[in-house]
Design a protein around this motif. Sequence first.
Motif, PDB file in Angstrom:
ATOM      1  N   GLN A  32       1.106  -1.187  -0.303  1.00 14.56           N
ATOM      2  CA  GLN A  32      -0.186  -0.576   0.291  1.00 14.56           C
ATOM      3  C   GLN A  32       0.737   1.497   0.192  1.00 14.56           C
ATOM      4  O   GLN A  32       2.044   1.034   0.870  1.00 14.56           O
ATOM      5  N   TYR A  33       0.584   2.669  -0.189  1.00 14.88           N
ATOM      6  CA  TYR A  33       0.639   3.289  -0.503  1.00 14.88           C
ATOM      7  C   TYR A  33       0.399   4.621  -0.956  1.00 14.88           C
ATOM      8  O   TYR A  33      -0.960   4.652  -1.010  1.00 14.88           O
ATOM      9  N   LEU A  34       0.905   6.055  -0.552  1.00 14.47           N
ATOM     10  CA  LEU A  34       0.040   6.761  -0.132  1.00 14.47           C
ATOM     11  C   LEU A  34      -0.010   7.734  -1.355  1.00 14.47           C
ATOM     12  O   LEU A  34       0.809   7.681  -2.306  1.00 14.47           O
ATOM     13  N   ALA A  35      -1.300   8.277  -1.727  1.00 14.48           N
ATOM     14  CA  ALA A  35      -0.930   9.228  -2.835  1.00 14.48           C
ATOM     15  C   ALA A  35       0.161   9.538  -3.507  1.00 14.48           C
ATOM     16  O   ALA A  35       0.171  10.572  -2.769  1.00 14.48           O
ATOM     17  N   SER A  36       0.176   9.932  -4.058  1.00 13.30           N
ATOM     18  CA  SER A  36       1.706  10.776  -4.523  1.00 13.30           C
ATOM     19  C   SER A  36       3.352  10.346  -4.036  1.00 13.30           C
ATOM     20  O   SER A  36       4.232  11.147  -4.533  1.00 13.30           O
ATOM     21  N   GLU A  37       2.523   9.021  -3.212  1.00 15.45           N
ATOM     22  CA  GLU A  37       4.109   8.704  -2.691  1.00 15.45           C
ATOM     23  C   GLU A  37       4.662   8.057  -3.522  1.00 15.45           C
ATOM     24  O   GLU A  37       4.272   7.663  -4.965  1.00 15.45           O
ATOM     25  N   PRO A  38       6.381   7.917  -4.365  1.00 13.21           N
ATOM     26  CA  PRO A  38       6.797   7.831  -4.939  1.00 13.21           C
ATOM     27  C   PRO A  38       6.433   5.794  -4.785  1.00 13.21           C
ATOM     28  O   PRO A  38       6.820   5.645  -4.080  1.00 13.21           O
ATOM     29  N   LEU A  39       5.943   5.221  -6.466  1.00 12.99           N
ATOM     30  CA  LEU A  39       5.601   4.189  -6.137  1.00 12.99           C
ATOM     31  C   LEU A  39       6.496   3.352  -7.230  1.00 12.99           C
ATOM     32  O   LEU A  39       5.925   2.954  -8.418  1.00 12.99           O
ATOM     33  N   ARG A  40       7.282   2.719  -6.589  1.00 19.21           N
ATOM     34  CA  ARG A  40       8.144   1.792  -7.232  1.00 19.21           C
ATOM     35  C   ARG A  40       7.498   0.019  -7.780  1.00 19.21           C
ATOM     36  O   ARG A  40       6.934  -0.575  -6.353  1.00 19.21           O
ATOM     37  N   VAL A  41       8.283  -0.058  -8.727  1.00 17.40           N
ATOM     38  CA  VAL A  41       6.991  -1.160  -9.335  1.00 17.40           C
ATOM     39  C   VAL A  41       8.560  -2.284  -9.895  1.00 17.40           C
ATOM     40  O   VAL A  41       9.473  -1.315 -10.896  1.00 17.40           O
ATOM     41  N   LEU A  75      -3.293   7.232 -18.092  1.00 23.39           N
ATOM     42  CA  LEU A  75      -2.900   7.897 -19.260  1.00 23.39           C
ATOM     43  C   LEU A  75      -1.311   7.711 -18.446  1.00 23.39           C
ATOM     44  O   LEU A  75      -0.892   7.869 -17.584  1.00 23.39           O
ATOM     45  N   GLN A  76      -1.238   7.678 -19.968  1.00 20.83           N
ATOM     46  CA  GLN A  76       0.600   7.859 -19.240  1.00 20.83           C
ATOM     47  C   GLN A  76       0.466   8.968 -19.720  1.00 20.83           C
ATOM     48  O   GLN A  76       0.710   9.640 -20.689  1.00 20.83           O
ATOM     49  N   ASN A  77       1.386   9.969 -18.824  1.00 23.19           N
ATOM     50  CA  ASN A  77       1.884  11.305 -18.967  1.00 23.19           C
ATOM     51  C   ASN A  77       3.874  11.018 -19.535  1.00 23.19           C
ATOM     52  O   ASN A  77       3.910  12.421 -20.879  1.00 23.19           O
ATOM     53  N   SER A  78       4.445  10.276 -19.601  1.00 20.24           N
ATOM     54  CA  SER A  78       5.600  10.647 -20.209  1.00 20.24           C
ATOM     55  C   SER A  78       6.608   9.079 -20.689  1.00 20.24           C
ATOM     56  O   SER A  78       5.898   8.730 -19.115  1.00 20.24           O
ATOM     57  N   PRO A  79       7.154   9.301 -21.028  1.00 21.30           N
ATOM     58  CA  PRO A  79       8.070   7.636 -21.141  1.00 21.30           C
ATOM     59  C   PRO A  79       8.190   7.350 -19.587  1.00 21.30           C
ATOM     60  O   PRO A  79       9.787   8.272 -19.781  1.00 21.30           O
ATOM     61  N   PRO A  80       8.804   6.884 -19.196  1.00 15.44           N
ATOM     62  CA  PRO A  80       9.492   5.846 -18.227  1.00 15.44           C
ATOM     63  C   PRO A  80      10.800   6.073 -18.816  1.00 15.44           C
ATOM     64  O   PRO A  80      11.197   5.433 -19.640  1.00 15.44           O
ATOM     65  N   PRO A  81      11.666   5.919 -17.690  1.00 13.07           N
ATOM     66  CA  PRO A  81      13.217   5.824 -17.751  1.00 13.07           C
ATOM     67  C   PRO A  81      13.530   4.380 -17.364  1.00 13.07           C
ATOM     68  O   PRO A  81      14.347   3.797 -17.116  1.00 13.07           O
ATOM     69  N   ILE A  82      14.154   3.937 -18.783  1.00 13.32           N
ATOM     70  CA  ILE A  82      13.605   2.647 -18.804  1.00 13.32           C
ATOM     71  C   ILE A  82      15.102   1.969 -19.577  1.00 13.32           C
ATOM     72  O   ILE A  82      15.148   0.635 -20.103  1.00 13.32           O
ATOM     73  N   PRO A 102       5.544   9.677 -11.347  1.00  7.75           N
ATOM     74  CA  PRO A 102       6.468  10.659 -12.731  1.00  7.75           C
ATOM     75  C   PRO A 102       5.923  10.800 -14.043  1.00  7.75           C
ATOM     76  O   PRO A 102       5.109  11.457 -14.915  1.00  7.75           O
ATOM     77  N   HIS A 103       5.154   9.469 -14.629  1.00  7.64           N
ATOM     78  CA  HIS A 103       4.923   8.886 -15.070  1.00  7.64           C
ATOM     79  C   HIS A 103       3.355   8.432 -16.369  1.00  7.64           C
ATOM     80  O   HIS A 103       3.419   8.063 -16.993  1.00  7.64           O
ATOM     81  N   PHE A 104       2.881   8.094 -15.168  1.00  9.33           N
ATOM     82  CA  PHE A 104       1.766   7.467 -15.478  1.00  9.33           C
ATOM     83  C   PHE A 104       0.679   8.483 -14.293  1.00  9.33           C
ATOM     84  O   PHE A 104       1.036   8.474 -13.005  1.00  9.33           O
ATOM     85  N   GLU A 105      -1.092   7.855 -14.908  1.00  8.62           N
ATOM     86  CA  GLU A 105      -1.934   8.675 -13.826  1.00  8.62           C
ATOM     87  C   GLU A 105      -2.256   8.238 -12.677  1.00  8.62           C
ATOM     88  O   GLU A 105      -3.689   7.522 -12.793  1.00  8.62           O
TER      89      GLU A 105
END
Length: 245
Positions: A32-41, A75-82, A102-105
């Motif tokens: 579980q994550y807080l809204a707007s907290e960095p969410l690393r997958v 929605l995707q706002n920008s390409p993730p740095p992969i 930073p990259h998805f809604e």
Amino acid sequence: MNRLAQFGAVFLLATANSLAQVTVETVFEHEQYLASEPLRVGIRITNFSGQTLRMGDTPDWLDLLIESERGELALQNSPPPIIEPFEIPSSSRATRWVDLVPHFEVGRIGQYKVTPTVRVADLGQEVIGKAATVSITGGARIWEQEFGVRCIGGDAPGALEVRRYALIQAMNQKRVALYVRVADQADVRVFGVLPVGPVLAFSRPEAQVDGASQLHVLSQTSARLFTYCVVSPNGELTVRQLHRY
């Protein structure tokens, strides 16, 4: 069985065996994550192909499909740095991490399912990974304070801007955790959501804004342990200390 059926059975068996050589999983650091907290997958790739696999050279090696609990695509706002070349020796595995925020809604409260697709150029394969679900929560605000700060850069450098600090409590790994949220006055633009750490459920953290618009937070982590943090107006953690009483 005729020759065509035999060929089809052999082809399907070969394809299944080939796909089984590489497996892909989706992992998260927390449930579980807080809204707007960095969410690393994390995209965990296991290689049993018998050869070293080279991946990450081009942006099309990984696709992420993110769905809300209602089945809507995020929605995707920008390409993730992969794009980062790496190798996976045979009988080994590697995990590549991507921050989704930073990259998805993915800021709305609810559950999201993440399904990765990995293209393995060395084997000419496209592997759909095992999906995983993560929850986004809003938590409970226990304190907030508006403050002024001078803007640096932008359209009006030096202008005074009003922002807001907030202390939020939420469950994390079955424990109560404390977060600091820094946003604009309208609570629309979020500069950062920072985990302070676990807190005692019956304790009340103390917060104070100093003359430089920095937030000082003192919270009780356990019976004799306290956490002290300093957060900048830009949502950066500048000091973190543990004190034993």
